[in-house]
Design a protein around this motif. Structure first.
Motif, PDB file in Angstrom:
ATOM      1  N   SER A   1      -4.156  10.277   1.582  1.00  0.00           N
ATOM      2  CA  SER A   1      -4.150   8.944   2.045  1.00  0.00           C
ATOM      3  C   SER A   1      -2.946   8.434   2.408  1.00  0.00           C
ATOM      4  O   SER A   1      -2.859   7.494   3.039  1.00  0.00           O
ATOM      5  CB  SER A   1      -4.640   8.316   0.522  1.00  0.00           C
ATOM      6  OG  SER A   1      -4.556   6.957   0.522  1.00  0.00           O
TER       7      SER A   1
ATOM      8  N   LEU B   1      -7.772   5.249   0.897  1.00  0.00           N
ATOM      9  CA  LEU B   1      -7.104   3.805   1.081  1.00  0.00           C
ATOM     10  C   LEU B   1      -5.861   3.648   2.031  1.00  0.00           C
ATOM     11  O   LEU B   1      -5.639   2.553   2.651  1.00  0.00           O
ATOM     12  CB  LEU B   1      -6.650   3.466  -0.187  1.00  0.00           C
ATOM     13  CG  LEU B   1      -6.064   2.155  -0.604  1.00  0.00           C
ATOM     14  CD1 LEU B   1      -7.016   1.011  -0.378  1.00  0.00           C
ATOM     15  CD2 LEU B   1      -5.396   1.961  -1.839  1.00  0.00           C
TER      16      LEU B   1
ATOM     17  N   PHE C   1       0.949  -1.079   0.068  1.00  0.00           N
ATOM     18  CA  PHE C   1      -0.005   0.000   0.008  1.00  0.00           C
ATOM     19  C   PHE C   1       0.900   1.218  -0.138  1.00  0.00           C
ATOM     20  O   PHE C   1       0.599   2.254  -0.555  1.00  0.00           O
ATOM     21  CB  PHE C   1      -0.838   0.177   1.170  1.00  0.00           C
ATOM     22  CG  PHE C   1      -2.122  -0.860   1.043  1.00  0.00           C
ATOM     23  CD1 PHE C   1      -3.208  -0.495   0.224  1.00  0.00           C
ATOM     24  CD2 PHE C   1      -2.231  -2.143   1.755  1.00  0.00           C
ATOM     25  CE1 PHE C   1      -4.306  -1.320   0.312  1.00  0.00           C
ATOM     26  CE2 PHE C   1      -3.289  -2.909   1.366  1.00  0.00           C
ATOM     27  CZ  PHE C   1      -4.310  -2.282   0.665  1.00  0.00           C
TER      28      PHE C   1
ATOM     29  N   GLY D   1     -10.808   2.938  -2.505  1.00  0.00           N
ATOM     30  CA  GLY D   1     -10.025   1.856  -2.356  1.00  0.00           C
ATOM     31  C   GLY D   1     -10.755   1.072  -1.054  1.00  0.00           C
ATOM     32  O   GLY D   1     -11.232   0.025  -0.900  1.00  0.00           O
TER      33      GLY D   1
ATOM     34  N   SER E   1      -4.973   6.108 -10.338  1.00  0.00           N
ATOM     35  CA  SER E   1      -4.292   6.160  -8.876  1.00  0.00           C
ATOM     36  C   SER E   1      -5.383   6.951  -8.013  1.00  0.00           C
ATOM     37  O   SER E   1      -5.394   6.386  -6.894  1.00  0.00           O
ATOM     38  CB  SER E   1      -2.947   6.614  -9.037  1.00  0.00           C
ATOM     39  OG  SER E   1      -2.959   7.991  -9.497  1.00  0.00           O
TER      40      SER E   1
ATOM     41  N   CYS F   1     -12.444  -2.234  -0.745  1.00  0.00           N
ATOM     42  CA  CYS F   1     -11.716  -3.400  -0.055  1.00  0.00           C
ATOM     43  C   CYS F   1     -12.840  -3.924   1.232  1.00  0.00           C
ATOM     44  O   CYS F   1     -13.178  -5.177   1.420  1.00  0.00           O
ATOM     45  CB  CYS F   1     -10.544  -2.859   0.683  1.00  0.00           C
ATOM     46  SG  CYS F   1      -9.177  -2.710  -0.327  1.00  0.00           S
TER      47      CYS F   1
ATOM     48  N   ILE G   1      -8.392   4.688  -7.162  1.00  0.00           N
ATOM     49  CA  ILE G   1      -8.113   3.844  -6.198  1.00  0.00           C
ATOM     50  C   ILE G   1      -7.704   4.257  -4.941  1.00  0.00           C
ATOM     51  O   ILE G   1      -8.425   3.726  -3.760  1.00  0.00           O
ATOM     52  CB  ILE G   1      -7.024   2.874  -6.817  1.00  0.00           C
ATOM     53  CG1 ILE G   1      -7.206   2.203  -8.124  1.00  0.00           C
ATOM     54  CG2 ILE G   1      -6.393   1.562  -5.702  1.00  0.00           C
ATOM     55  CD1 ILE G   1      -6.322   1.517  -8.753  1.00  0.00           C
ATOM     56  N   SER G   2      -7.032   5.363  -4.688  1.00  0.00           N
ATOM     57  CA  SER G   2      -6.729   5.740  -3.583  1.00  0.00           C
ATOM     58  C   SER G   2      -7.894   6.316  -2.889  1.00  0.00           C
ATOM     59  O   SER G   2      -7.970   6.516  -1.613  1.00  0.00           O
ATOM     60  CB  SER G   2      -5.705   7.031  -3.690  1.00  0.00           C
ATOM     61  OG  SER G   2      -5.338   7.700  -2.557  1.00  0.00           O
TER      62      SER G   2
END
Length: 344
Positions: free
Chosen positions: A249, A257, A206, A333, A326, A337, A329-330
């Motif tokens: 993040s 994330l 991560f 995320g 990115s 998850c 996702i950040s």
């Protein structure tokens, strides 16, 4: 830009040295891999466009050579006489402590972090990313063999958290801020090592992803200092938003994330009854969030000055897609998850 064959060869031997270290069955083999890694990274640090790269390469070489010399001394002492190791095992200055100190020096952990911000200041962003991520793999894996819960181990963890958070104050160089952030994260990785290698691997992956996302943006806009962020082109505000969300993040703010690996480590430390250590680490992380927010202070303000003569740099479509992916996702995320875990 096409990678030069010579640089490609050095990157290959750099990775090979790390793989030799983590797959070795003896300290001598691990030392050999570390030396191959060191001698491969030194030529990669030099650059015609950066006048400080030679100084950074010299600092890096001297500190790593010192650590390698002490490491091979400890390995020889362990190999020559096993009774010597047993006689030192209950003393404060044990051979394991000497080897652990050299590995901490190699990765730039506190209290042996004196060289790390200075070397980061003289490197380009890509080499700085390699120093913050890949160069920590071999020392971390080697220190996991001898790292165990003790007063000394917790002292190293707390010192990393303190040095990484307090050292970032009053820094205007983004490279030094990222260096002190890396030192703070080393403390979290060492705490994860006490819980198990799977904890460390999760945290490291991560951390590498988030650091790569931030360095990609800094490299795209060729930014080195905080005052350059104040004049980032507003023509495409998604880049500004992506930069500050990735910074928050990396600091471990809960909606993002980066909070997930910290959450895992916090839960593991609480279950292991290391309450005092994890409380101090979380407190120090709040201080690192302060200088992340200080970087993005101007962007969070509704009214700010922007020069009219600013020219927006060209950004390739591939780079734009990488930044957006990115950033997504950040930002999302943690929710993804959580959804996957609930389904499983």
């Amino acid at each position: 830009m096409i990678l030069h064959p010579t640089r490609a060869l050095f990157y290959l031997t750099l990775m090979m040295g790390t793989l030799i270290s983590i797959s070795s069955s003896s300290w001598l083999g691990a030392w050999t891999g570390l030396e191959i890694n060191l001698l491969s990274f030194i030529p990669l640090m030099s650059s015609k466009d950066n006048q400080f790269s030679t100084e950074a390469a010299l600092k890096y070489f001297l500190t790593q050579a010192l650590a390698s010399a002490i490491l091979i001394f400890g390995a020889i002492c362990l190999g020559l006489n096993s009774q010597l190791a047993y006689s030192f095992s209950n003393s404060f200055f044990s051979l394991n402590l000497i080897i652990a100190a050299t590995l901490l020096l190699k990765m730039g952990a506190a209290p042996f972090h004196f060289w790390f911000p200075g070397v980061m200041e003289g490197l380009g962003w890509i080499n700085g990313l390699v120093l913050m991520t890949w160069q920590k793999i071999a020392p971390m894996m080697l220190i996991s063999y001898i790292f165990s819960p003790s007063v000394i181990s917790f002292s190293f963890i707390i010192l990393c958290a303190l040095a990484g958070s307090l050292g970032g104050f009053n820094q205007t160089s983004l490279r030094k801020i990222m260096a002190y952030s890396s030192i703070n994260h080393i403390g979290w990785m060492l705490a994860a090592l006490l819980l198990g290698e799977s904890y460390w691997l999760t945290y490291f992956l991560f951390y590498s992803f988030l650091s790569s996302s931030i360095v990609l943006l800094f490299n795209l806009f060729n930014i080195s200092h905080i005052n350059q962020i104040f004049s980032l082109p507003i023509a495409n505000p998604i880049f500004k938003l992506a930069l500050f969300c990735n910074l928050l993040s990396l600091g471990g703010l809960p909606p993002f994330l980066g909070f997930l690996p910290k959450w895992i480590v916090i839960q593991g430390m609480v279950n292991a009854n290391y309450i005092f250590v994890i409380t101090l680490m979380v407190t120090m992380t709040l201080i690192t969030l302060y200088f992340y927010i200080r970087i993005g202070y101007s962007a969070f303000m509704l009214a700010h000055h922007e020069p009219k003569w600013l020219v927006t740099p060209y950004i390739s479509p591939l780079s734009q897609i990488s930044v957006i992916i990115s950033f997504s996702i950040s930002t999302m995320g943690l929710l993804l998850c959580g959804g996957v875990i609930s389904i499983i």
